[in-house]
Design an enzyme around this catalytic site. Structure first.
Site, PDB file in Angstrom:
ATOM      1  N   GLU A  87       0.785  -1.229   0.000  1.00  0.00           N
ATOM      2  CA  GLU A  87       0.000   0.000   0.000  1.00  0.00           C
ATOM      3  C   GLU A  87       0.823   1.288   0.000  1.00  0.00           C
ATOM      4  O   GLU A  87       0.381   2.287  -0.543  1.00  0.00           O
ATOM      5  CB  GLU A  87      -0.927   0.000   1.226  1.00  0.00           C
ATOM      6  CG  GLU A  87      -1.978  -1.091   1.215  1.00  0.00           C
ATOM      7  CD  GLU A  87      -2.992  -0.886   0.096  1.00  0.00           C
ATOM      8  OE1 GLU A  87      -3.460   0.255  -0.097  1.00  0.00           O
ATOM      9  OE2 GLU A  87      -3.291  -1.865  -0.596  1.00  0.00           O
ATOM     10  N   SER A 487     -48.800 -26.866  40.723  1.00  0.00           N
ATOM     11  CA  SER A 487     -48.341 -27.383  42.017  1.00  0.00           C
ATOM     12  C   SER A 487     -46.872 -27.115  42.299  1.00  0.00           C
ATOM     13  O   SER A 487     -46.424 -27.332  43.429  1.00  0.00           O
ATOM     14  CB  SER A 487     -48.592 -28.891  42.103  1.00  0.00           C
ATOM     15  OG  SER A 487     -49.968 -29.147  42.246  1.00  0.00           O
TER      16      SER A 487
END
Length: 822
Positions: A87, A487
């Site tokens: 780059e 229950s």
């Protein structure tokens, strides 16, 4: 002549100054909208949040840009060299703008323009001369458009960046900012995305490939454009050699390497933890806000145990499928025309992503003994060639379960002929049998459910499954579903009684009772069996899940005591003070119920359920911790023979520790002699309670060992009767048992911890009175210090046959059966 040259010089100077002033004004005007040095110095790139399981396995990443921030000193030098070579080879020598590169690009671009417009040649693209600093500058600008104004701004910002940061800092920003394809920003994120590796584990060829991506990552996709990607990677290796970073031998050795990528799946899919992960994401959004969640770079350590999560999914789905098969075959998903392109039709149908190895299939040929099926291609491309179309066979023996449903949990006789249940063109689910090309007939369960596994001492959620398939439904039934617990609420009722003077040997009358409601109607609670059993101890009331004596007990001590305890345990935020609540008439969630039972298991200490252990920011600082205990002595700089630091337990006591053990002992009886005997096959001490609501619409079991609490809920998303087998004991409890057998395999059978002072006294379980060792059916009952079994029978509620008053009010037409026997 001198006058003429003087005039020219003056005119030229004026023009030069005018141009200089004009350029200076443009630069000044442009720079006003650019970030100042201070803004640049404070800049933090958006970084993704990563969520990990308790063992460090990656579960998920949340980001607008998938980026991991890595300091420059943790980035391999060869990777930096690769990016510089690809780059910006003059990065360490220019001041933000590379005039040499600009001149070189201008010459090349002029030649390309001449060839394009004069000679009519096409192909080559114009090249740029942006430096790495200029590429970093793009992140500070609003747009990436190619205009003179933007390029000027980019150059000015680049100069400011060079004045603000060192070269290493600029390189750090660049390597953490750059987009490298497939949703990955920064080299660390790209390394994990493409290779499943950390930066330190990359080889030179892999580094060169990453450095090849910035210009056009989509053009160098490692799978779609592999040849082009290899050429670009090899070009980077050539540049590395040309710039003196590697030798010719190194280049040649790495050019010869194939481009192999490992596109990794996330652990959320591997561990079937999508629901857990999504709930974690929601909690993080509440704690830190959406913006910080997606850009703040948080590191989240969750409580998830991947192994237990896999066991949880296996146990829940297995239980749901077993129950679904017991209710018969509901028919094919749809019908299609097999004379047309059936593979294309199947490939276009969406199926849940988490039900593998199930596959979608269509019946192609059929007789009484077997069905030939065509399987859904994995991709649309798979339908193009007849050779790629996979077929299989479903023999009768692998579909005998698919009898006609008769309703109410019943089905017809075993299937004798496949042609009775299938037709050509039926679209169905099939699962491999392990035999050559033979498949099971499958169907997606209509009933659904959830499982939660928790550390009872800390509230850490070790596993959570919110349904049969997250791909089918994202509704999390562990947290979002609000259903009546039936229950399974009774241990809370009995714990309130034990905290208020009752003992496990206290005797309650189990006989008919009428409750007069405010509207004048009469409520007559009944037991699940429809029978009454006379005087019974509290222990028997829990073990056999007796409804009527539970209502009598609640009436005798007052519903407000139950309301107070249920709210302290977090089952309800505000419980209605009505007797029906003692049978589980109020709606709550599985997570709340499991947390409440965990507080019983840990001896009565207050805990809060959590999916998150701790959160750190991008710099490693802890910004959230579930464990609030302080330990200043833990931060000692060195060991000077000091004592080991002690962590003080400052948690509130919700239930008396003696009461917690008593109710635990009574719930052990549920497993040993009562409604949860299927848990005996776990082979270790287990306590728990079943729950079943009216018409078997909801089935529950919440149970625990000394160090693991597990809750299961099963029911239809739209409450519907499940039939006589849809009870807590027959449907939910076996799921808990299967999970515990897997989770506790190889672990010691640890007994429940008995608080000091508890006295174990032999009693007659029927009368509650003291018995002698060796008597038939004698039970060792736990009594608090100072408590004793009664010397003579005293039956609570013996003369109570009719009750009325505010605490007897009931809502919603509660009918008999709430809180079943099983």
């Amino acid at each position: 002549m001198l006058r003429f040259f003087g005039f020219l010089f003056t005119a030229g100077f004026i023009v030069f100054m005018g141009v200089a002033i004009g350029v200076g004004y443009i630069v000044w005007e442009t720079s006003k909208s650019l970030p100042e040095h201070e803004q640049l110095a404070k800049y933090e790139p958006p970084v993704m949040t990563r969520v990990h399981a308790g063992d460090g396995s990656l579960l998920a990443e949340y980001a607008k840009e998938r980026r991991l921030f890595v300091p420059i000193n943790a980035i391999p030098k060869q990777l930096i060299d690769a990016f510089i070579s690809a780059e910006d080879k003059n990065f360490f020598s220019h001041s933000g703008i590379d005039w040499e590169a600009i001149a070189r690009a201008a010459v090349v671009d002029a030649k390309i323009m001449f060839e394009r417009h004069v000679l009519g040649k096409k192909g080559r693209k114009l090249i740029g001369a942006s430096t790495i600093t200029q590429q970093v500058a793009k992140n500070f600008l609003l747009t990436s458009e190619r205009t003179v104004d933007r390029k000027l701004k980019e150059a000015l910002v680049a100069k400011r960046i060079e004045a603000t940061f060192s070269k290493n800092q600029i390189m750090e920003l660049y390597l953490n900012e750059i987009y490298l394809g497939m949703g990955a920003y920064g080299v660390a994120g790209a390394s994990l995305t493409y290779f499943g590796k950390s930066l330190a584990d990359l080889n030179l060829a892999e580094m060169a490939y990453l450095a090849a991506l910035p210009k056009a990552p989509n053009n160098y996709h490692p799978i779609r454009h592999k040849k082009r990607a290899l050429e670009r990677r090899n070009w980077v290796l050539e540049r590395l050699q040309a710039n003196g970073y590697i030798s010719r031998e190194q280049r040649e050795a790495n050019v010869a390497k194939p481009l192999e990528v490992t596109l990794r799946p996330f652990g959320a899919q591997l561990f079937a933890a999508e629901g857990f992960t999504e709930e974690t994401r929601r909690i993080l959004g509440q704690l830190f806000g959406e913006d910080r969640l997606y850009t703040g770079g948080l590191s989240v350590r969750t409580t998830l145990d991947p192994k237990l999560q896999i066991y949880a999914r296996r146990a829940l789905t297995g239980g749901l499928m077993k129950f679904d098969r017991e209710n018969g075959w509901r028919g094919a998903i749809k019908q299609i025309d097999t004379d047309k392109d059936w593979a294309a039709t199947l490939a276009g149908m969406e199926i849940p992503s988490d039900i593998a190895p199930w596959q979608l299939a269509v019946v192609l040929e059929l007789d009484d003994q077997q069905a030939k099926i065509g399987l859904r291609p994995k991709t649309l491309k798979g339908r193009k060639s007849a050779k790629q179309r996979q077929t299989g066979v479903i023999p009768l023996e692998l579909a005998k379960w698919a009898s006609q449903p008769l309703g109410k949990g019943k089905k017809g006789p075993e299937v004798k002929n496949l042609s009775d249940i299938l037709s050509i063109g039926d679209v169905i689910y099939a699962a491999p049998s392990g035999r050559n090309e033979q498949w099971h007939l499958m169907q997606m369960p209509a009933v659904d459910g959830a499982l939660v596994a928790m550390d009872p001492h800390s509230g850490r959620v070790l596993a959570m499954v919110g349904g049969f398939s997250y791909g089918k439904s994202q509704f999390n039934r562990a947290i979002q579903a609000r259903r009546q617990p039936g229950s399974s609420i009774k241990p809370i009722v009995y714990a309130a009684a034990l905290d208020n003077g009752y003992t496990p040997a206290s005797v309650i009358m189990d006989a008919p009772i009428e409750i007069e409601l405010r509207n004048g109607e009469i409520w007559k609670p009944k037991n699940y069996s429809g029978e009454f059993y006379g005087p019974s101890t509290l222990r028997l009331g829990i073990e056999r899940s007796r409804n009527v004596m539970t209502v009598r007990l609640a009436h005798d001590m007052g519903i407000n005591k139950i309301k107070s305890l249920a709210e302290q345990l977090g089952i309800y935020d505000e419980m209605r003070p009505v007797l029906a609540m003692s049978l589980g008439a109020g709606e709550t969630s599985l997570m709340r119920m499991t947390t409440a039972f965990s507080m019983i298991a840990n001896g009565g200490k207050k805990i809060e359920a959590t999916l998150i252990d701790r959160v750190q920011d991008r710099y490693g600082r802890t910004v959230y911790r579930h464990d609030k205990r302080e330990c200043p002595a833990c931060n000692a700089g060195s060991w000077q023979n000091q004592a080991e630091p002690e962590l003080l337990d400052t948690r509130d006591e919700v239930i008396n520790s003696y009461t917690a053990y008593q109710i635990t002992s009574m719930m052990e009886g549920v497993v040993q002699r009562g409604t949860g005997t299927v848990l005996r096959e776990v082979g270790k001490p287990v306590a728990g309670k079943t729950g079943t609501t009216n018409d078997e619409r909801d089935a529950w079991f919440i149970g625990f060992t000394p160090d693991l609490a597990v809750g299961v809920y099963v029911g239809f998303d739209r409450p519907t009767p499940m039939g006589r087998n849809g009870t807590g004991g027959k449907l939910a409890a076996p799921i808990v048992a299967n999970f515990m057998k897997m989770a506790l395999k190889g672990k010691a059978a640890t007994p429940f911890r008995v608080p000091a002072g508890i006295e174990l006294i032999p009693i007659d379980p029927t009368t509650g009175q003291r018995a002698a060792y060796g008597d038939e059916n004698v039970i060792l009952e736990a009594f608090k210090p100072g408590e004793q079994p009664p010397n003579e029978a005293y039956i609570i509620g013996e003369n109570l046959g009719h009750a009325s008053g505010d605490d007897a009010v009931i809502e919603g037409g509660l009918t008999t059966g709430t809180g079943g026997l099983y």
